[in-house]
Motif scaffolding. Structure first.
Motif, PDB file in Angstrom:
ATOM      1  N   GLY A   1      69.886  48.710   6.371  1.00 10.22           N
ATOM      2  CA  GLY A   1      70.197  47.447   5.723  1.00 10.22           C
ATOM      3  C   GLY A   1      68.955  46.713   5.288  1.00 10.22           C
ATOM      4  O   GLY A   1      67.879  46.874   5.876  1.00 10.22           O
ATOM      5  N   GLY A   2      69.124  45.870   4.264  1.00  4.01           N
ATOM      6  CA  GLY A   2      68.011  45.098   3.732  1.00  4.01           C
ATOM      7  C   GLY A   2      68.208  43.603   3.888  1.00  4.01           C
ATOM      8  O   GLY A   2      69.140  43.129   4.524  1.00  4.01           O
TER       9      GLY A   2
ATOM     10  N   VAL B   1      71.929  49.924   2.210  1.00  2.00           N
ATOM     11  CA  VAL B   1      72.835  48.806   1.965  1.00  2.00           C
ATOM     12  C   VAL B   1      72.025  47.533   1.733  1.00  2.00           C
ATOM     13  O   VAL B   1      71.318  47.080   2.645  1.00  2.00           O
ATOM     14  CB  VAL B   1      73.792  48.606   3.159  1.00  2.00           C
ATOM     15  CG1 VAL B   1      74.721  47.423   2.910  1.00  2.00           C
ATOM     16  CG2 VAL B   1      74.595  49.875   3.424  1.00  2.00           C
ATOM     17  N   GLY B   2      72.107  46.996   0.534  1.00  2.00           N
ATOM     18  CA  GLY B   2      71.395  45.759   0.237  1.00  2.00           C
ATOM     19  C   GLY B   2      69.890  45.904   0.263  1.00  2.00           C
ATOM     20  O   GLY B   2      69.171  44.957   0.593  1.00  2.00           O
TER      21      GLY B   2
ATOM     22  N   ILE C   1      70.921  53.474  12.876  1.00  2.00           N
ATOM     23  CA  ILE C   1      70.756  52.303  12.030  1.00  2.00           C
ATOM     24  C   ILE C   1      69.272  52.072  11.771  1.00  2.00           C
ATOM     25  O   ILE C   1      68.450  52.114  12.693  1.00  2.00           O
ATOM     26  CB  ILE C   1      71.378  51.046  12.674  1.00  2.00           C
ATOM     27  CG1 ILE C   1      72.906  51.182  12.696  1.00  2.00           C
ATOM     28  CG2 ILE C   1      70.969  49.778  11.929  1.00  2.00           C
ATOM     29  CD1 ILE C   1      73.618  49.984  13.294  1.00  2.00           C
ATOM     30  N   GLY C   2      68.942  51.834  10.487  1.00  2.61           N
ATOM     31  CA  GLY C   2      67.574  51.525  10.085  1.00  2.61           C
ATOM     32  C   GLY C   2      67.536  50.207   9.349  1.00  2.61           C
ATOM     33  O   GLY C   2      68.562  49.553   9.131  1.00  2.61           O
ATOM     34  N   ALA C   3      66.347  49.804   8.942  1.00  2.38           N
ATOM     35  CA  ALA C   3      66.183  48.537   8.242  1.00  2.38           C
ATOM     36  C   ALA C   3      64.982  48.612   7.317  1.00  2.38           C
ATOM     37  O   ALA C   3      64.045  49.388   7.548  1.00  2.38           O
ATOM     38  CB  ALA C   3      66.006  47.390   9.233  1.00  2.38           C
ATOM     39  N   SER C   4      65.017  47.816   6.269  1.00  2.00           N
ATOM     40  CA  SER C   4      63.857  47.698   5.394  1.00  2.00           C
ATOM     41  C   SER C   4      62.837  46.768   6.045  1.00  2.00           C
ATOM     42  O   SER C   4      63.151  46.012   6.972  1.00  2.00           O
ATOM     43  CB  SER C   4      64.265  47.136   4.037  1.00  2.00           C
ATOM     44  OG  SER C   4      64.676  45.779   4.164  1.00  2.00           O
TER      45      SER C   4
ATOM     46  N   ALA D   1      73.211  54.420  -2.429  1.00  2.00           N
ATOM     47  CA  ALA D   1      72.738  53.036  -2.498  1.00  2.00           C
ATOM     48  C   ALA D   1      73.878  52.103  -2.865  1.00  2.00           C
ATOM     49  O   ALA D   1      74.659  52.388  -3.780  1.00  2.00           O
ATOM     50  CB  ALA D   1      71.611  52.908  -3.519  1.00  2.00           C
ATOM     51  N   ILE D   2      73.964  50.972  -2.151  1.00  2.00           N
ATOM     52  CA  ILE D   2      74.935  49.921  -2.452  1.00  2.00           C
ATOM     53  C   ILE D   2      74.152  48.649  -2.694  1.00  2.00           C
ATOM     54  O   ILE D   2      73.471  48.144  -1.785  1.00  2.00           O
ATOM     55  CB  ILE D   2      75.935  49.725  -1.297  1.00  2.00           C
ATOM     56  CG1 ILE D   2      76.686  51.029  -1.012  1.00  2.00           C
ATOM     57  CG2 ILE D   2      76.912  48.609  -1.615  1.00  2.00           C
ATOM     58  CD1 ILE D   2      77.575  50.963   0.221  1.00  2.00           C
ATOM     59  N   ASN D   3      74.214  48.131  -3.918  1.00  2.00           N
ATOM     60  CA  ASN D   3      73.444  46.940  -4.283  1.00  2.00           C
ATOM     61  C   ASN D   3      74.120  46.271  -5.468  1.00  2.00           C
ATOM     62  O   ASN D   3      74.587  46.957  -6.383  1.00  2.00           O
ATOM     63  CB  ASN D   3      72.002  47.333  -4.633  1.00  2.00           C
ATOM     64  CG  ASN D   3      71.048  46.170  -4.577  1.00  2.00           C
ATOM     65  OD1 ASN D   3      71.220  45.170  -5.287  1.00  2.00           O
ATOM     66  ND2 ASN D   3      70.026  46.276  -3.735  1.00  2.00           N
ATOM     67  N   LYS D   4      74.174  44.953  -5.455  1.00  2.00           N
ATOM     68  CA  LYS D   4      74.845  44.256  -6.556  1.00  2.00           C
ATOM     69  C   LYS D   4      73.965  44.116  -7.790  1.00  2.00           C
ATOM     70  O   LYS D   4      74.444  43.749  -8.863  1.00  2.00           O
ATOM     71  CB  LYS D   4      75.330  42.880  -6.100  1.00  2.00           C
ATOM     72  CG  LYS D   4      74.240  41.868  -5.781  1.00  2.00           C
ATOM     73  CD  LYS D   4      74.869  40.542  -5.375  1.00  2.00           C
ATOM     74  CE  LYS D   4      73.807  39.494  -5.074  1.00  2.00           C
ATOM     75  NZ  LYS D   4      74.423  38.201  -4.678  1.00  2.00           N
TER      76      LYS D   4
END
Length: 310
Positions: free
Chosen positions: A200-201, A258-259, A225-228, A278-281
């Motif tokens: 997640g970002g 995600v994000g 689970i990872g993170a930016s 990738a999921i991003n708006k």
């Protein structure tokens, strides 16, 4: 020509990074020996002896080696280094801490973070945050190497029958001492060894939403689970979850971002993944340039729908 792999272990069993380093060592040509330096670590030495492709295990057992302090481990490596053409460490926190000390004492140039062995003296490694691959040829008599473990398949943990040879353990250097450790316990797979990673970002907005959005998806996929870095810096996730050039390098079968915008620093840590989703708006987010599958959508709507579908 013989290569020496410096094993990572907990004095009872080998850590997976060691198996990847053995594969890299085998590609260098010649026999592969493994050094297990620890205290009351006979079980780890026996585990190393069973690894496919290992010809000999050197077992150094002493109190100074119990916690793998870099000063003492480097001294132990130097004590047995004679006769080896290659000395390989996994490119982990421990390996990156110890290998430069060994290279300096041997007066050779360290070859860092290799991703491919072209020949016994030629290796490939990423530079410029993974945007270019350098081919490095070394003329040093001894090659001191750190191995990016995600770039090499793990050697089989069974099938070998190497001899275990005891070697004298070094005395404590006195330059550092072990004070304590706090180990995080989790039912999830280790981030660097997981086959599926959900990261997640900063777009998740808070630590609470980071957990509430990502945890159900990770549970469904059996993922780590990872993170930016942005999410870590914002306090949404702890430092040990950071994926990227200054965090952990991962290469799972499936990586779900995600994000995450897709900054170069982050992409350098996950671009080796087999499939990237990738999921991003933001349709112009850089992450879509490296993704195999991209979904332009609000993550707070898309992720719960994905969880329901799974």
């Amino acid at each position: 020509m013989t290569a020496l792999v410096i094993a990572e272990h907990d004095n009872a069993s080998l850590k997976p990074a060691t198996l990847h380093a053995v594969t890299a060592a085998r590609q260098c040509g010649g026999d592969v020996h493994v050094l297990v330096a620890g205290h009351n670590a006979a079980a780890a030495a026996q585990a190393a002896a069973q690894v496919a492709g290992v010809a000999k295990v050197l077992h150094a057992d002493g109190p100074a080696l119990e916690h793998g302090l870099a000063e003492d481990l480097a001294a132990q490596v130097l004590a047995v280094a004679g006769g080896y053409s290659h000395i390989l460490f996994p490119a982990t926190a421990s390996g990156k801490n110890t290998a430069p000390r060994v290279a300096a004492k041997l007066d050779v140039s360290q070859i860092s973070d290799i991703t491919k062995v072209d020949s016994a003296d030629t290796f490939e490694r990423p530079i410029y945050a993974g945007n270019a691959i350098a081919t490095v040829q070394s003329g040093d008599a001894v090659k001191v190497i750190t191995v990016r473990t995600t770039a090499f398949d793990a050697a089989a943990a069974t099938g070998g029958s190497a001899a275990v040879e005891s070697v004298p353990a070094v005395a404590a250097s006195g330059k550092s001492r072990f004070v304590g450790q706090e180990l995080a316990k989790s039912d999830r797979p280790d981030l660097t060894a997981a086959k599926v990673v959900v990261s997640g970002g900063r777009a998740l907005g808070s630590a609470e939403q980071f957990q509430s959005v990502l945890t159900p998806l990770a549970d469904k996929l059996g993922a780590a689970i990872g993170a930016s870095r942005a999410a870590v810096d914002a306090g949404y996730a702890p430092n040990d979850l950071q994926v990227g050039q200054t965090g952990k390098i991962v290469a799972p079968q499936l990586y779900v971002a995600v994000g995450i915008s897709g900054a170069i620093q982050h992409v350098a840590g996950m671009s080796g993944s087999r499939v990237i989703v990738a999921i991003n708006k933001d349709p112009d987010a850089p992450i879509f340039s490296v993704a195999d599958y991209g979904l332009v959508a609000d993550l707070f709507e898309a992720v719960p729908e994905l969880v329901k579908a799974l």
